[in-house]
Scaffold this motif. Structure first.
Motif, PDB file in Angstrom:
ATOM      1  N   ASP A  72       1.370  24.662   4.375  1.00  0.00           N
ATOM      2  CA  ASP A  72       2.250  23.814   3.599  1.00  0.00           C
ATOM      3  C   ASP A  72       1.722  23.683   2.175  1.00  0.00           C
ATOM      4  O   ASP A  72       0.566  23.289   1.975  1.00  0.00           O
ATOM      5  N   ASP A  73       2.548  24.025   1.198  1.00  0.00           N
ATOM      6  CA  ASP A  73       2.163  23.952  -0.207  1.00  0.00           C
ATOM      7  C   ASP A  73       2.233  22.497  -0.658  1.00  0.00           C
ATOM      8  O   ASP A  73       3.316  21.913  -0.764  1.00  0.00           O
ATOM      9  N   VAL A  74       1.068  21.916  -0.920  1.00  0.00           N
ATOM     10  CA  VAL A  74       0.989  20.499  -1.273  1.00  0.00           C
ATOM     11  C   VAL A  74       1.785  20.192  -2.540  1.00  0.00           C
ATOM     12  O   VAL A  74       2.381  19.119  -2.676  1.00  0.00           O
ATOM     13  N   THR A  75       1.844  21.131  -3.482  1.00  0.00           N
ATOM     14  CA  THR A  75       2.578  20.885  -4.723  1.00  0.00           C
ATOM     15  C   THR A  75       4.072  20.772  -4.475  1.00  0.00           C
ATOM     16  O   THR A  75       4.798  20.157  -5.255  1.00  0.00           O
ATOM     17  N   ALA A  76       4.554  21.349  -3.382  1.00  0.00           N
ATOM     18  CA  ALA A  76       5.981  21.301  -3.069  1.00  0.00           C
ATOM     19  C   ALA A  76       6.343  20.134  -2.166  1.00  0.00           C
ATOM     20  O   ALA A  76       7.448  19.597  -2.239  1.00  0.00           O
ATOM     21  N   THR A  77       5.406  19.721  -1.296  1.00  0.00           N
ATOM     22  CA  THR A  77       5.728  18.701  -0.300  1.00  0.00           C
ATOM     23  C   THR A  77       5.103  17.345  -0.573  1.00  0.00           C
ATOM     24  O   THR A  77       5.488  16.354   0.023  1.00  0.00           O
ATOM     25  N   GLY A  78       4.100  17.306  -1.434  1.00  0.00           N
ATOM     26  CA  GLY A  78       3.365  16.062  -1.631  1.00  0.00           C
ATOM     27  C   GLY A  78       2.185  15.929  -0.712  1.00  0.00           C
ATOM     28  O   GLY A  78       1.384  15.009  -0.842  1.00  0.00           O
ATOM     29  N   GLY A  79       2.056  16.862   0.250  1.00  0.00           N
ATOM     30  CA  GLY A  79       0.911  16.850   1.144  1.00  0.00           C
ATOM     31  C   GLY A  79       0.987  15.770   2.204  1.00  0.00           C
ATOM     32  O   GLY A  79       2.045  15.197   2.474  1.00  0.00           O
ATOM     33  N   MET A  80      -0.149  15.476   2.798  1.00  0.00           N
ATOM     34  CA  MET A  80      -0.233  14.465   3.849  1.00  0.00           C
ATOM     35  C   MET A  80      -0.655  13.134   3.244  1.00  0.00           C
ATOM     36  O   MET A  80      -1.661  13.039   2.556  1.00  0.00           O
ATOM     37  N   GLU A  81       0.133  12.116   3.501  1.00  0.00           N
ATOM     38  CA  GLU A  81      -0.161  10.766   3.012  1.00  0.00           C
ATOM     39  C   GLU A  81       0.238   9.793   4.103  1.00  0.00           C
ATOM     40  O   GLU A  81       1.388   9.356   4.188  1.00  0.00           O
ATOM     41  N   VAL A  82      -0.698   9.486   4.999  1.00  0.00           N
ATOM     42  CA  VAL A  82      -0.427   8.600   6.125  1.00  0.00           C
ATOM     43  C   VAL A  82      -1.258   7.337   5.932  1.00  0.00           C
ATOM     44  O   VAL A  82      -2.481   7.347   6.124  1.00  0.00           O
ATOM     45  N   MET A 121     -11.576  10.810  17.070  1.00  0.00           N
ATOM     46  CA  MET A 121     -11.609   9.355  16.951  1.00  0.00           C
ATOM     47  C   MET A 121     -11.098   8.736  18.242  1.00  0.00           C
ATOM     48  O   MET A 121     -10.044   9.130  18.752  1.00  0.00           O
ATOM     49  N   THR A 122     -11.855   7.776  18.761  1.00  0.00           N
ATOM     50  CA  THR A 122     -11.448   7.061  19.971  1.00  0.00           C
ATOM     51  C   THR A 122     -10.861   5.709  19.583  1.00  0.00           C
ATOM     52  O   THR A 122     -11.519   4.891  18.947  1.00  0.00           O
ATOM     53  N   GLY A 123      -9.612   5.519  19.974  1.00  0.00           N
ATOM     54  CA  GLY A 123      -8.942   4.236  19.773  1.00  0.00           C
ATOM     55  C   GLY A 123      -8.521   3.694  21.121  1.00  0.00           C
ATOM     56  O   GLY A 123      -7.364   3.822  21.513  1.00  0.00           O
ATOM     57  N   GLY A 124      -9.452   3.147  21.877  1.00  0.00           N
ATOM     58  CA  GLY A 124      -9.139   2.622  23.195  1.00  0.00           C
ATOM     59  C   GLY A 124      -8.384   1.311  23.087  1.00  0.00           C
ATOM     60  O   GLY A 124      -7.165   1.271  23.049  1.00  0.00           O
ATOM     61  N   TYR A 125      -9.122   0.210  22.994  1.00  0.00           N
ATOM     62  CA  TYR A 125      -8.466  -1.101  22.874  1.00  0.00           C
ATOM     63  C   TYR A 125      -7.713  -1.213  21.562  1.00  0.00           C
ATOM     64  O   TYR A 125      -6.636  -1.830  21.512  1.00  0.00           O
ATOM     65  N   GLY A 126      -8.229  -0.597  20.505  1.00  0.00           N
ATOM     66  CA  GLY A 126      -7.516  -0.642  19.228  1.00  0.00           C
ATOM     67  C   GLY A 126      -8.357  -0.127  18.082  1.00  0.00           C
ATOM     68  O   GLY A 126      -9.549  -0.441  17.986  1.00  0.00           O
ATOM     69  N   ILE A 127      -7.751   0.681  17.224  1.00  0.00           N
ATOM     70  CA  ILE A 127      -8.386   1.174  16.013  1.00  0.00           C
ATOM     71  C   ILE A 127      -7.286   1.451  15.002  1.00  0.00           C
ATOM     72  O   ILE A 127      -6.107   1.590  15.367  1.00  0.00           O
ATOM     73  N   ALA A 128      -7.640   1.515  13.726  1.00  0.00           N
ATOM     74  CA  ALA A 128      -6.691   1.882  12.679  1.00  0.00           C
ATOM     75  C   ALA A 128      -7.349   2.931  11.788  1.00  0.00           C
ATOM     76  O   ALA A 128      -8.578   2.928  11.620  1.00  0.00           O
ATOM     77  N   HIS A 129      -6.532   3.824  11.221  1.00  0.00           N
ATOM     78  CA  HIS A 129      -7.094   4.831  10.312  1.00  0.00           C
ATOM     79  C   HIS A 129      -6.016   5.323   9.363  1.00  0.00           C
ATOM     80  O   HIS A 129      -4.820   5.110   9.571  1.00  0.00           O
ATOM     81  N   SER A 130      -6.470   5.976   8.295  1.00  0.00           N
ATOM     82  CA  SER A 130      -5.582   6.611   7.326  1.00  0.00           C
ATOM     83  C   SER A 130      -5.972   8.073   7.191  1.00  0.00           C
ATOM     84  O   SER A 130      -7.125   8.452   7.438  1.00  0.00           O
ATOM     85  N   GLU A 131      -5.007   8.906   6.801  1.00  0.00           N
ATOM     86  CA  GLU A 131      -5.233  10.337   6.606  1.00  0.00           C
ATOM     87  C   GLU A 131      -4.496  10.773   5.346  1.00  0.00           C
ATOM     88  O   GLU A 131      -3.279  10.606   5.250  1.00  0.00           O
ATOM     89  N   VAL A 132      -5.246  11.355   4.415  1.00  0.00           N
ATOM     90  CA  VAL A 132      -4.671  11.761   3.130  1.00  0.00           C
ATOM     91  C   VAL A 132      -5.237  13.120   2.744  1.00  0.00           C
ATOM     92  O   VAL A 132      -6.459  13.299   2.717  1.00  0.00           O
ATOM     93  N   SER A 133      -4.365  14.088   2.433  1.00  0.00           N
ATOM     94  CA  SER A 133      -4.858  15.370   1.942  1.00  0.00           C
ATOM     95  C   SER A 133      -5.465  15.167   0.560  1.00  0.00           C
ATOM     96  O   SER A 133      -4.964  14.391  -0.252  1.00  0.00           O
ATOM     97  N   THR A 134      -6.559  15.848   0.280  1.00  0.00           N
ATOM     98  CA  THR A 134      -7.304  15.627  -0.952  1.00  0.00           C
ATOM     99  C   THR A 134      -6.786  16.537  -2.069  1.00  0.00           C
ATOM    100  O   THR A 134      -6.083  17.518  -1.810  1.00  0.00           O
ATOM    101  N   PRO A 135      -7.168  16.239  -3.323  1.00  0.00           N
ATOM    102  CA  PRO A 135      -6.760  17.106  -4.442  1.00  0.00           C
ATOM    103  C   PRO A 135      -7.297  18.530  -4.331  1.00  0.00           C
ATOM    104  O   PRO A 135      -6.781  19.439  -4.967  1.00  0.00           O
TER     105      PRO A 135
END
Length: 338
Positions: A72-82, A121-135
């Motif tokens: 996936d071309d990040v310049t065309a899609t904006g990349g991953m931003e979760v 990553m283990t999220g049993g009872y509960g966890i939070a995370h973010s995922e972002v493609s880098t420059p």
């Protein structure tokens, strides 16, 4: 760059069906699962190809979710931003072919997902995370996988593991085992059920036969090339399922270029699960409580520090009870076939 999604399987396509008289008795049956395209998010809605879960199959071993994205071309899609989002009852497995993704979680982990390196990553009872493609990532390409936790460990503590497998060369193939064991190599990464996860890249026209656990069911996801599993040909983005009982898997690259695949396996997961949004539970009430805890900013999920933005809000619950699901009964074949 646009994403190619293969056409749905044609029941009459001879690649997928052989007359029983032509099928070798020892060849395992291979079910072909086709992906559906799902928008993941980002400035211009990066899309992924999802093969698990679907109506035909919810799990392969404890593997319950498989997203395949890129190149996936990040310049065309904006990349991953979760943005920061929650998980319960599962482990996330991140594996890249190219690009770089920045990971932050409420355990305090700050890591980068790079090609050939496992982040679990283990999220049993509960966890939070973010995922972002880098420059640094102009092209992003990889898989995001989930593993359902068994009831005994469904409320396990938060955890994060990083592992870089050493490639193993076997008969025209390069294998990276990131979970479990294969080709006399083993991963030290902890899982809660018997599992296998490996990247297998076949040289042009190469063929290999791998010894596998007979108690495991397996799924082969094709990233590039055309790969034959037993007597069934898989195209890019398709996943071939093989049930328990096979002691070997025969793979052949039918392409003039390299073929890259992801092999997943595990003992059948017999528990029924409820999956909704980013939560896995056993009942509708489990999901309702997890959503309420996230919306209330409960300590259950913690806080992701360092992400420059707001966290995700949970979607509205459906106007119906979320029902548990498991794999459908395996269809019987005629006498004399697997």
């Amino acid at each position: 760059m646009s994403l190619h999604v293969p056409q749905q399987q044609d029941p009459g396509d001879p690649r997928y069906k052989l007359a029983d008289a032509r099928r070798p008795a020892e060849a395992p049956r291979v079910d072909v699962l086709s992906p559906r395209e799902v928008p993941l998010g980002g400035l211009r809605a990066m899309s992924v190809r999802r093969t698990l879960p679907q109506r035909a199959r919810t799990l392969i071993g404890a593997w319950c979710f498989a997203d395949h994205y890129g190149p996936d071309d990040v310049t065309a899609t904006g990349g991953m931003e979760v943005p920061p989002h929650p998980h319960t009852g599962l482990q996330t497995v991140s594996w890249l072919f190219s690009g770089e993704i920045e990971h932050r979680d409420s355990l305090g982990s700050h890591a980068f997902i790079r090609p050939g390196e496992l982040n679990l990553m283990t999220g049993g009872y509960g966890i939070a995370h973010s995922e972002v493609s880098t420059p640094h990532a102009t092209i992003i390409h990889g898989v995001q996988l989930w593993v359902a936790l068994p009831e005994e460990h469904r409320n396990a503590a938060r955890d994060f593991q990083h592992y870089v497998p050493v490639p193993v060369q076997v008969d025209g193939a390069e294998i990276r085992v990131f979970l479990g064991s294969l080709a006399e190599d083993a991963s030290p990464v902890r899982t809660f059920t018997p599992l296998l996860g490996a990247e297998i890249t076949l040289e042009p026209r190469a063929a290999i036969t791998l010894a596998v656990e007979t108690s495991f069911e397996h799924g082969l996801l094709v990233d590039s090339g055309h790969v034959r599993v037993a007597d069934t040909l898989l195209r890019p983005a398709e996943l071939g399922y093989v049930g328990p009982g096979a002691g070997t898997l025969a793979l052949a690259n039918m392409s003039d270029g390299p073929a890259r695949t992801i092999l997943l396996g595990g003992t059948p997961f017999e528990e029924e699960i409820v999956m909704w949004w980013n939560f896995i539970g056993r009942t509708h009430e489990d999901i309702v409580q997890a959503r309420a805890d996230w919306e209330a900013s409960s300590d259950r999920f913690g806080v992701v520090k360092g992400y420059p933005g707001d966290r995700l809000r949970a979607p509205a619950l459906p106007n119906a009870t979320i029902m548990p699901r498991r794999n459908p009964p395996r269809r019987l074949r005629s006498k004399g076939t697997p």
